[in-house]
Scaffold this motif. Sequence first.
Motif, PDB file in Angstrom:
ATOM      1  N   GLU A 170      50.577  27.516  91.478  1.00  0.00           N
ATOM      2  CA  GLU A 170      51.880  28.034  91.887  1.00  0.00           C
ATOM      3  C   GLU A 170      52.974  27.651  90.898  1.00  0.00           C
ATOM      4  O   GLU A 170      53.977  28.353  90.762  1.00  0.00           O
ATOM      5  CB  GLU A 170      52.226  27.513  93.280  1.00  0.00           C
ATOM      6  N   ALA A 171      52.763  26.553  90.165  1.00  0.00           N
ATOM      7  CA  ALA A 171      53.720  26.127  89.147  1.00  0.00           C
ATOM      8  C   ALA A 171      53.519  26.845  87.821  1.00  0.00           C
ATOM      9  O   ALA A 171      54.264  26.598  86.869  1.00  0.00           O
ATOM     10  CB  ALA A 171      53.611  24.621  88.938  1.00  0.00           C
ATOM     11  N   GLY A 172      52.509  27.730  87.741  1.00  0.00           N
ATOM     12  CA  GLY A 172      52.352  28.564  86.557  1.00  0.00           C
ATOM     13  C   GLY A 172      51.177  28.247  85.666  1.00  0.00           C
ATOM     14  O   GLY A 172      50.976  28.925  84.654  1.00  0.00           O
ATOM     15  N   LEU A 173      50.372  27.241  85.993  1.00  0.00           N
ATOM     16  CA  LEU A 173      49.206  26.945  85.168  1.00  0.00           C
ATOM     17  C   LEU A 173      48.071  27.912  85.497  1.00  0.00           C
ATOM     18  O   LEU A 173      47.930  28.330  86.655  1.00  0.00           O
ATOM     19  CB  LEU A 173      48.746  25.504  85.386  1.00  0.00           C
ATOM     20  N   PRO A 174      47.243  28.267  84.516  1.00  0.00           N
ATOM     21  CA  PRO A 174      46.151  29.211  84.779  1.00  0.00           C
ATOM     22  C   PRO A 174      45.083  28.590  85.674  1.00  0.00           C
ATOM     23  O   PRO A 174      44.510  27.541  85.347  1.00  0.00           O
ATOM     24  CB  PRO A 174      45.603  29.521  83.381  1.00  0.00           C
ATOM     25  N   ARG A 175      44.805  29.249  86.781  1.00  0.00           N
ATOM     26  CA  ARG A 175      43.797  28.737  87.718  1.00  0.00           C
ATOM     27  C   ARG A 175      42.439  28.590  87.038  1.00  0.00           C
ATOM     28  O   ARG A 175      41.653  27.700  87.382  1.00  0.00           O
ATOM     29  CB  ARG A 175      43.703  29.688  88.915  1.00  0.00           C
ATOM     30  N   ARG A 176      42.166  29.446  86.079  1.00  0.00           N
ATOM     31  CA  ARG A 176      40.870  29.395  85.395  1.00  0.00           C
ATOM     32  C   ARG A 176      40.630  28.060  84.697  1.00  0.00           C
ATOM     33  O   ARG A 176      39.476  27.640  84.526  1.00  0.00           O
ATOM     34  CB  ARG A 176      40.793  30.544  84.376  1.00  0.00           C
ATOM     35  N   ALA A 177      41.685  27.380  84.307  1.00  0.00           N
ATOM     36  CA  ALA A 177      41.563  26.080  83.639  1.00  0.00           C
ATOM     37  C   ALA A 177      41.501  24.920  84.625  1.00  0.00           C
ATOM     38  O   ALA A 177      41.348  23.766  84.208  1.00  0.00           O
ATOM     39  CB  ALA A 177      42.732  25.877  82.678  1.00  0.00           C
ATOM     40  N   LEU A 178      41.609  25.212  85.919  1.00  0.00           N
ATOM     41  CA  LEU A 178      41.657  24.184  86.959  1.00  0.00           C
ATOM     42  C   LEU A 178      40.386  24.276  87.788  1.00  0.00           C
ATOM     43  O   LEU A 178      40.261  25.122  88.665  1.00  0.00           O
ATOM     44  CB  LEU A 178      42.892  24.396  87.848  1.00  0.00           C
ATOM     45  N   ARG A 179      39.423  23.391  87.534  1.00  0.00           N
ATOM     46  CA  ARG A 179      38.101  23.514  88.125  1.00  0.00           C
ATOM     47  C   ARG A 179      37.763  22.279  88.966  1.00  0.00           C
ATOM     48  O   ARG A 179      37.910  21.141  88.502  1.00  0.00           O
ATOM     49  CB  ARG A 179      37.036  23.645  87.039  1.00  0.00           C
ATOM     50  N   LEU A 180      37.291  22.500  90.194  1.00  0.00           N
ATOM     51  CA  LEU A 180      36.785  21.392  90.989  1.00  0.00           C
ATOM     52  C   LEU A 180      35.449  20.923  90.421  1.00  0.00           C
ATOM     53  O   LEU A 180      34.644  21.736  89.955  1.00  0.00           O
ATOM     54  CB  LEU A 180      36.616  21.793  92.453  1.00  0.00           C
ATOM     55  N   ALA A 181      35.231  19.624  90.446  1.00  0.00           N
ATOM     56  CA  ALA A 181      33.994  19.049  89.922  1.00  0.00           C
ATOM     57  C   ALA A 181      33.443  18.025  90.904  1.00  0.00           C
ATOM     58  O   ALA A 181      34.192  17.360  91.618  1.00  0.00           O
ATOM     59  CB  ALA A 181      34.237  18.393  88.562  1.00  0.00           C
ATOM     60  N   VAL A 182      32.118  17.914  90.927  1.00  0.00           N
ATOM     61  CA  VAL A 182      31.423  16.898  91.727  1.00  0.00           C
ATOM     62  C   VAL A 182      30.895  15.835  90.775  1.00  0.00           C
ATOM     63  O   VAL A 182      30.270  16.143  89.750  1.00  0.00           O
ATOM     64  CB  VAL A 182      30.282  17.520  92.542  1.00  0.00           C
ATOM     65  N   VAL A 183      31.156  14.573  91.119  1.00  0.00           N
ATOM     66  CA  VAL A 183      30.738  13.447  90.294  1.00  0.00           C
ATOM     67  C   VAL A 183      30.010  12.426  91.166  1.00  0.00           C
ATOM     68  O   VAL A 183      30.029  12.501  92.398  1.00  0.00           O
ATOM     69  CB  VAL A 183      31.953  12.778  89.613  1.00  0.00           C
ATOM     70  N   ILE A 184      29.386  11.456  90.514  1.00  0.00           N
ATOM     71  CA  ILE A 184      28.882  10.265  91.189  1.00  0.00           C
ATOM     72  C   ILE A 184      29.860   9.152  90.864  1.00  0.00           C
ATOM     73  O   ILE A 184      30.121   8.862  89.691  1.00  0.00           O
ATOM     74  CB  ILE A 184      27.465   9.909  90.717  1.00  0.00           C
ATOM     75  N   ASP A 185      30.428   8.531  91.898  1.00  0.00           N
ATOM     76  CA  ASP A 185      31.491   7.564  91.681  1.00  0.00           C
ATOM     77  C   ASP A 185      30.950   6.160  91.434  1.00  0.00           C
ATOM     78  O   ASP A 185      29.744   5.951  91.272  1.00  0.00           O
ATOM     79  CB  ASP A 185      32.486   7.586  92.842  1.00  0.00           C
TER      80      ASP A 185
END
Length: 222
Positions: free
Chosen positions: A144-159
């Motif tokens: 919503e602030a104008g950054l491309p959603r395509r560059a914003l990816r959810l990721a799963v990690v082992i903590d």
Amino acid sequence: MSMDFAALRCLPTNWEATMKNPIVALVLILAGAVAADGALAYGQRPEPTPAAAEHGLARPPVGWLQFCSMHPADCAVDRQEEAQIDLDARRWRLLTAINRKVNGAIVPQTDEEQWGVVESWNYPDSGRGDCEDYALLKRRLLAEAGLPRRALRLAVVIDENGEGHAVLMVRTDRGDLILDNKRDAVLPWLATGYVFVKRESQDFAGWTSLGHQGSEMTASPR
């Protein structure tokens, strides 16, 4: 190596948060994000680091599939968008402001406590949520602030506890940066101490493997 998690055990082990009205929190986030130069001194932009390499397709998390059935537009990929962000000073302040504000505005609560189910991905409109809910809200606000959603990816990690955890991975010209509900600092992915399992694809509505890449650096929990 293949690993799927029935549920992501992803609440901060050490947190200080109070319940806030989500609308008030949103106002605070956006106000902070557009503050004047120098108002948000959360550290210098990180030095460039290598981006995480992809290793073929991966099975999407069950919670993500359920979320996408309710919010298909939020899972669609527009290949006309930029795939990475030029990390100038304004965008760096935006990332750090939104990460900090969302972490402070949402009270950690498991899906079982809130919804009575093992795993459910949702926007934390109730003011409560777990790791993927934090990440979804951060992405929505950044888009919503104008950054491309395509560059914003959810990721799963082992903590650091050997458990599944979800973060927001932002692809920039300085490498992949991580917005995490366990800490306010925005770190390069190799500085988190996590093992990176998989993330949303930038090219289609699905997930790609990150090959269990990680680093020897130790995570510093909030």
